[in-house]
Design a protein around this motif. Structure first.
Motif, PDB file in Angstrom:
ATOM      1  N   ARG A   1       0.688  -0.942  -0.060  1.00  0.00           N
ATOM      2  CA  ARG A   1      -0.219   0.097   0.210  1.00  0.00           C
ATOM      3  C   ARG A   1       0.807   1.076  -0.324  1.00  0.00           C
ATOM      4  O   ARG A   1       0.407   1.771  -0.598  1.00  0.00           O
ATOM      5  CB  ARG A   1      -1.147   0.257   1.383  1.00  0.00           C
ATOM      6  CG  ARG A   1      -1.822   1.608   1.072  1.00  0.00           C
ATOM      7  CD  ARG A   1      -2.678   1.349   2.530  1.00  0.00           C
ATOM      8  NE  ARG A   1      -3.199  -0.328   2.961  1.00  0.00           N
ATOM      9  CZ  ARG A   1      -4.758  -0.508   2.072  1.00  0.00           C
ATOM     10  NH1 ARG A   1      -5.457   0.913   1.905  1.00  0.00           N
ATOM     11  NH2 ARG A   1      -5.806  -1.764   2.445  1.00  0.00           N
TER      12      ARG A   1
ATOM     13  N   THR B   1     -10.220  -7.749  -4.816  1.00  0.00           N
ATOM     14  CA  THR B   1      -9.401  -7.875  -3.639  1.00  0.00           C
ATOM     15  C   THR B   1      -7.469  -7.855  -3.917  1.00  0.00           C
ATOM     16  O   THR B   1      -7.120  -8.669  -4.673  1.00  0.00           O
ATOM     17  CB  THR B   1      -9.526  -9.037  -2.629  1.00  0.00           C
ATOM     18  OG1 THR B   1     -10.774  -9.232  -2.557  1.00  0.00           O
ATOM     19  CG2 THR B   1      -8.427  -9.520  -1.890  1.00  0.00           C
ATOM     20  N   ARG B   2      -6.771  -6.800  -3.027  1.00  0.00           N
ATOM     21  CA  ARG B   2      -5.611  -6.823  -3.540  1.00  0.00           C
ATOM     22  C   ARG B   2      -4.810  -8.078  -2.360  1.00  0.00           C
ATOM     23  O   ARG B   2      -4.959  -7.666  -0.990  1.00  0.00           O
ATOM     24  CB  ARG B   2      -4.754  -6.066  -3.147  1.00  0.00           C
ATOM     25  CG  ARG B   2      -5.242  -4.602  -4.019  1.00  0.00           C
ATOM     26  CD  ARG B   2      -5.184  -3.610  -4.247  1.00  0.00           C
ATOM     27  NE  ARG B   2      -5.627  -2.023  -5.084  1.00  0.00           N
ATOM     28  CZ  ARG B   2      -6.422  -1.244  -4.689  1.00  0.00           C
ATOM     29  NH1 ARG B   2      -5.835  -0.393  -3.481  1.00  0.00           N
ATOM     30  NH2 ARG B   2      -7.518  -0.001  -5.341  1.00  0.00           N
ATOM     31  N   ILE B   3      -3.437  -9.187  -2.716  1.00  0.00           N
ATOM     32  CA  ILE B   3      -3.098 -10.229  -1.615  1.00  0.00           C
ATOM     33  C   ILE B   3      -2.340  -8.729  -1.067  1.00  0.00           C
ATOM     34  O   ILE B   3      -1.134  -8.934  -1.959  1.00  0.00           O
ATOM     35  CB  ILE B   3      -2.804 -11.307  -2.515  1.00  0.00           C
ATOM     36  CG1 ILE B   3      -3.939 -11.858  -2.952  1.00  0.00           C
ATOM     37  CG2 ILE B   3      -2.292 -12.058  -1.435  1.00  0.00           C
ATOM     38  CD1 ILE B   3      -5.515 -12.131  -2.661  1.00  0.00           C
TER      39      ILE B   3
ATOM     40  N   GLY C   1      -5.365 -10.671   8.323  1.00  0.00           N
ATOM     41  CA  GLY C   1      -5.943  -9.451   7.309  1.00  0.00           C
ATOM     42  C   GLY C   1      -5.318 -10.813   5.733  1.00  0.00           C
ATOM     43  O   GLY C   1      -5.608 -10.472   4.956  1.00  0.00           O
ATOM     44  N   GLN C   2      -4.015 -11.275   5.530  1.00  0.00           N
ATOM     45  CA  GLN C   2      -3.888 -12.192   4.960  1.00  0.00           C
ATOM     46  C   GLN C   2      -4.808 -12.893   4.249  1.00  0.00           C
ATOM     47  O   GLN C   2      -5.206 -13.079   2.949  1.00  0.00           O
ATOM     48  CB  GLN C   2      -2.562 -12.254   4.629  1.00  0.00           C
ATOM     49  CG  GLN C   2      -1.326 -11.388   4.998  1.00  0.00           C
ATOM     50  CD  GLN C   2      -0.986 -11.354   6.610  1.00  0.00           C
ATOM     51  OE1 GLN C   2      -2.244 -11.816   8.007  1.00  0.00           O
ATOM     52  NE2 GLN C   2       0.322 -11.074   6.992  1.00  0.00           N
TER      53      GLN C   2
ATOM     54  N   ALA D   1      -8.238 -12.173   2.946  1.00  0.00           N
ATOM     55  CA  ALA D   1      -7.596 -11.233   1.379  1.00  0.00           C
ATOM     56  C   ALA D   1      -7.769 -11.959   0.459  1.00  0.00           C
ATOM     57  O   ALA D   1      -8.517 -12.106  -0.221  1.00  0.00           O
ATOM     58  CB  ALA D   1      -6.263 -10.804   1.733  1.00  0.00           C
TER      59      ALA D   1
ATOM     60  N   GLU E   1     -11.586 -13.823   0.759  1.00  0.00           N
ATOM     61  CA  GLU E   1     -12.277 -12.476  -0.261  1.00  0.00           C
ATOM     62  C   GLU E   1     -11.880 -12.673  -1.867  1.00  0.00           C
ATOM     63  O   GLU E   1     -12.854 -12.663  -2.422  1.00  0.00           O
ATOM     64  CB  GLU E   1     -11.922 -11.144  -0.065  1.00  0.00           C
ATOM     65  CG  GLU E   1     -12.421 -10.977   1.169  1.00  0.00           C
ATOM     66  CD  GLU E   1     -12.469  -9.498   2.058  1.00  0.00           C
ATOM     67  OE1 GLU E   1     -10.974  -8.862   0.867  1.00  0.00           O
ATOM     68  OE2 GLU E   1     -12.721  -9.063   2.694  1.00  0.00           O
ATOM     69  N   LEU E   2     -10.601 -12.976  -2.062  1.00  0.00           N
ATOM     70  CA  LEU E   2     -10.628 -13.719  -3.774  1.00  0.00           C
ATOM     71  C   LEU E   2     -11.342 -14.210  -4.168  1.00  0.00           C
ATOM     72  O   LEU E   2     -12.250 -14.872  -4.827  1.00  0.00           O
ATOM     73  CB  LEU E   2      -8.800 -13.089  -3.307  1.00  0.00           C
ATOM     74  CG  LEU E   2      -8.518 -14.304  -5.373  1.00  0.00           C
ATOM     75  CD1 LEU E   2      -8.583 -13.326  -6.534  1.00  0.00           C
ATOM     76  CD2 LEU E   2      -7.740 -14.043  -5.594  1.00  0.00           C
TER      77      LEU E   2
END
Length: 280
Positions: free
Chosen positions: A204, A228-230, A256-257, A260, A263-264
């Motif tokens: 980020r 979603t960004r890994i 949070g990994q 993510a 979500e992906l």
């Protein structure tokens, strides 16, 4: 059937493929077949460990056997005999199977050019007859090239994902990749649907990553970006180790990994349902 593919190596393609398979199994109850076409066999090692991977190779129980048979003029063996069942070291993952890779695919890829008795891009499809019906998803991990073995994977795929780091070197090949896959799709009279780009190893705080993301979003000719960004993460990198971490959250990261990646996976399910008309 979905291929994961990028002409740039080191973009998290194999880890993304493994995570999708394990989460589809443990979190969504799906039966998944992994097809490892990359001669580096990283996906195979992640799923069964280095020792078992070497045993499969020495025992001729990898996909190299399929292409060896074709080159020898024999009918390719039934891939059902090569499937490794219930792979993954994670106890929570109970419905992922694997067709293993081998370093022998490096030499075999060069030899495939001299195959004239059959279309060299249809060898894998012939071997998979009768294998695929028992799975909700088939994920094909392709090597970073467009050689004949890669084309065998693309030929059986309904769609493809492009995992990529949001930097110049990892994304520059996306447009020519799209163009070539459209060419192959036309030549084969079979659509290969663009499912989208998966952003991996995302930072980020990186101005380069932010700028490339904006470029990808603004270009209407490029595939859709999965929202979603890994994140770049030591824990995700360590997930390649063949060990039972306890839970998938512990394996992929509790900061949070894992969320993510989950979500992906949920977005992947929705995308395949819509774009490929799969009611799965």
């Amino acid at each position: 059937m979905v291929a994961t593919f990028n002409l740039k190596g080191g973009v998290g393609k194999t880890t993304t493929t493994a995570a999708l398979a394990e989460i589809l199994s443990a979190e969504f109850g799906k039966r998944v077949l992994l097809i490892d076409l990359d001669p580096q066999r990283n996906l195979t090692t992640m799923m069964v460990g280095e020792k078992r991977s070497a045993e499969l190779d020495s025992g001729d129980h990898t996909l190299a056997a399929v292409f060896t048979d074709a080159l020898a003029g024999r009918r390719p063996r039934d891939a059902a005999d090569l499937v490794q069942h219930e792979v993954s070291p994670m106890q929570a993952v109970t419905s992922v199977d694997l067709l293993a890779s081998s370093p022998k695919l490096i030499a075999l890829q060069d030899d495939m050019a001299r195959l004239t008795t059959v279309d060299p891009t249809t060898v894998l499809a012939a071997a998979l007859t009768g294998v695929l019906s028992g799975y909700d998803f088939v994920l094909i991990d392709c090597p970073p090239n467009l050689g004949p073995i890669t084309q065998n994977g693309l030929r059986i795929a309904d769609g493809y994902l492009i995992p990529t780091i949001p930097d110049v070197m990892s994304t520059y090949s996306i447009p020519p990749l799209q163009s070539h896959l459209r060419h192959l799709s036309t030549a084969w009279s079979a659509p290969i649907t663009e499912l989208g780009v998966v952003i991996t190893k995302y930072r980020r705080s990186s101005t380069v990553h932010q700028r490339i993301l904006e470029t990808l979003r603004e270009n209407p000719t490029l595939p859709r970006l999965f929202p979603t960004r890994i994140p770049e993460s030591n824990q995700i990198a360590a997930a390649a180790e063949f060990t039972d971490f306890g839970t998938l959250r512990q394996k992929y990261g509790q900061g949070g990994q894992f969320l993510a990646l989950r979500e992906l996976t949920a977005d992947f399910l929705a995308t395949t349902r819509i774009k490929l008309a799969w009611g799965r």
